[in-house]
Design a protein around this motif. Sequence first.
Motif, PDB file in Angstrom:
ATOM      1  N   GLU A 122     -17.125   5.949  -3.381  1.00  0.00           N
ATOM      2  CA  GLU A 122     -16.331   4.718  -3.336  1.00  0.00           C
ATOM      3  C   GLU A 122     -17.234   3.495  -3.207  1.00  0.00           C
ATOM      4  O   GLU A 122     -17.033   2.483  -3.878  1.00  0.00           O
ATOM      5  CB  GLU A 122     -15.356   4.764  -2.160  1.00  0.00           C
ATOM      6  N   ILE A 123     -18.284   3.619  -2.348  1.00  0.00           N
ATOM      7  CA  ILE A 123     -19.238   2.511  -2.195  1.00  0.00           C
ATOM      8  C   ILE A 123     -19.975   2.256  -3.511  1.00  0.00           C
ATOM      9  O   ILE A 123     -20.165   1.110  -3.932  1.00  0.00           O
ATOM     10  CB  ILE A 123     -20.230   2.821  -1.066  1.00  0.00           C
ATOM     11  N   THR A 124     -20.370   3.360  -4.176  1.00  0.00           N
ATOM     12  CA  THR A 124     -21.085   3.238  -5.454  1.00  0.00           C
ATOM     13  C   THR A 124     -20.221   2.535  -6.505  1.00  0.00           C
ATOM     14  O   THR A 124     -20.696   1.677  -7.255  1.00  0.00           O
ATOM     15  CB  THR A 124     -21.499   4.623  -5.964  1.00  0.00           C
ATOM     16  N   LEU A 125     -18.920   2.894  -6.553  1.00  0.00           N
ATOM     17  CA  LEU A 125     -18.005   2.292  -7.518  1.00  0.00           C
ATOM     18  C   LEU A 125     -17.860   0.791  -7.269  1.00  0.00           C
ATOM     19  O   LEU A 125     -17.895  -0.021  -8.201  1.00  0.00           O
ATOM     20  CB  LEU A 125     -16.639   2.970  -7.437  1.00  0.00           C
ATOM     21  N   LYS A 126     -17.705   0.393  -6.010  1.00  0.00           N
ATOM     22  CA  LYS A 126     -17.576  -1.030  -5.684  1.00  0.00           C
ATOM     23  C   LYS A 126     -18.860  -1.784  -6.020  1.00  0.00           C
ATOM     24  O   LYS A 126     -18.822  -2.923  -6.486  1.00  0.00           O
ATOM     25  CB  LYS A 126     -17.222  -1.205  -4.208  1.00  0.00           C
ATOM     26  N   ALA A 127     -20.014  -1.148  -5.782  1.00  0.00           N
ATOM     27  CA  ALA A 127     -21.295  -1.784  -6.106  1.00  0.00           C
ATOM     28  C   ALA A 127     -21.434  -1.983  -7.613  1.00  0.00           C
ATOM     29  O   ALA A 127     -21.940  -3.005  -8.080  1.00  0.00           O
ATOM     30  CB  ALA A 127     -22.441  -0.948  -5.569  1.00  0.00           C
ATOM     31  N   GLU A 128     -20.984  -0.984  -8.399  1.00  0.00           N
ATOM     32  CA  GLU A 128     -21.032  -1.115  -9.858  1.00  0.00           C
ATOM     33  C   GLU A 128     -20.130  -2.249 -10.343  1.00  0.00           C
ATOM     34  O   GLU A 128     -20.479  -2.983 -11.273  1.00  0.00           O
ATOM     35  CB  GLU A 128     -20.608   0.208 -10.509  1.00  0.00           C
ATOM     36  N   GLN A 129     -18.962  -2.417  -9.714  1.00  0.00           N
ATOM     37  CA  GLN A 129     -18.062  -3.513 -10.077  1.00  0.00           C
ATOM     38  C   GLN A 129     -18.703  -4.865  -9.796  1.00  0.00           C
ATOM     39  O   GLN A 129     -18.560  -5.820 -10.573  1.00  0.00           O
ATOM     40  CB  GLN A 129     -16.748  -3.384  -9.301  1.00  0.00           C
ATOM     41  N   ILE A 130     -19.436  -4.953  -8.689  1.00  0.00           N
ATOM     42  CA  ILE A 130     -20.141  -6.197  -8.359  1.00  0.00           C
ATOM     43  C   ILE A 130     -21.191  -6.504  -9.409  1.00  0.00           C
ATOM     44  O   ILE A 130     -21.348  -7.634  -9.865  1.00  0.00           O
ATOM     45  CB  ILE A 130     -20.775  -6.095  -6.956  1.00  0.00           C
ATOM     46  N   ASP A 131     -21.934  -5.453  -9.844  1.00  0.00           N
ATOM     47  CA  ASP A 131     -22.969  -5.649 -10.866  1.00  0.00           C
ATOM     48  C   ASP A 131     -22.352  -6.108 -12.184  1.00  0.00           C
ATOM     49  O   ASP A 131     -22.894  -6.971 -12.887  1.00  0.00           O
ATOM     50  CB  ASP A 131     -23.753  -4.357 -11.073  1.00  0.00           C
TER      51      ASP A 131
END
Length: 344
Positions: free
Chosen positions: A329-338
């Motif tokens: 979930e953290i990885t997905l949110k980080a990808e959205q930020i990128d």
Amino acid sequence: MLHKKDSRHYNILIIEDNPGDYLLIEDYVLEYIVRPNLVHATSLEEAKKMMSGESGANFDLIMLDLTLPDGDGTELITDIVDICPDCPIIVLTGYTDFEFSVKSLALGISDYLLKDELTASSLYKSIIYNIERKKTHSELEESQRRYSNLFHLSPDPTWVYDVESNRFLDINDAAIRQYGYTREEFLSMKIDRLEPKHEHVVEEVSPLASWFDHQTAHREEIYRHQKKNGEIIFVENQTSEILFQGKIAHIRVAHDITERINYIDAIEKQNQRFNEISWIQSHVVRAPIARLMGLIDLIKHPASDEQLKSELLAYVLESAQELDGIVKEITLKAEQIDLNRDSF
């Protein structure tokens, strides 16, 4: 009666074939003007040469006798006006034809004076009045030209509207391109036509709503506008009062700030995701990690038999899977930020 003479410079062309009349006009002019530059022409052909020469564009005024050896009447007036359209023309004549005097004024001359009624005072007043009137008219035309250029060539959508009716009075090309309406459609509308209809307005972007409401409540120049195709944009208006065609009106420049608003919205959403990740890391992740650490201590305890260890290992696996889900979930949110950062 003594009077103070006018010391300003005047460049005057007198088109008169009668020597006696010319001398009389010259005396009248010199009675009120100190050093006028009087240029004398005795025929239309001679006047044409003088007006087309280097000094032709510098004449402040032309005095014209309506009966010349090579021209007279309306044709003579038309010829002179065509050659020197920006110069005021005073017709001096012995004819008392009222209808012709009105007609000659319509042809473009500035004044019509009868020679028999002429005095030094009346001639001077006519000279000054017509020179100043032409100057004022030229300044007004230049002002209107500058306004037209600034208005129609402006890259920002700009319009003029009536203060009382709120109807569009003038619209520039940038507004036509941005909003999609034709000039005729604009001129048949009121400015509130640009306000979004409720049934067409999409749901407000939540991170931006409070900011936008604060801006509109305090500044009153940021608005939602709706294009002809239904698209909603944000504009920042600058409004000034002007005199338009003899009436008080408002001129408004509408800066499209939709891109800026969307940028702020994206930053707000990104900050929200950062806060969510921070909260997950500081609260959600700790629970399975603390559980894993407790389970490992129990497994290592000497009193734990094989059956208990097997049950504890099942709990360990469950906690590990929970932790793996949180990391994803953290990885997905980080990808959205990128992705959002790449779109700036």
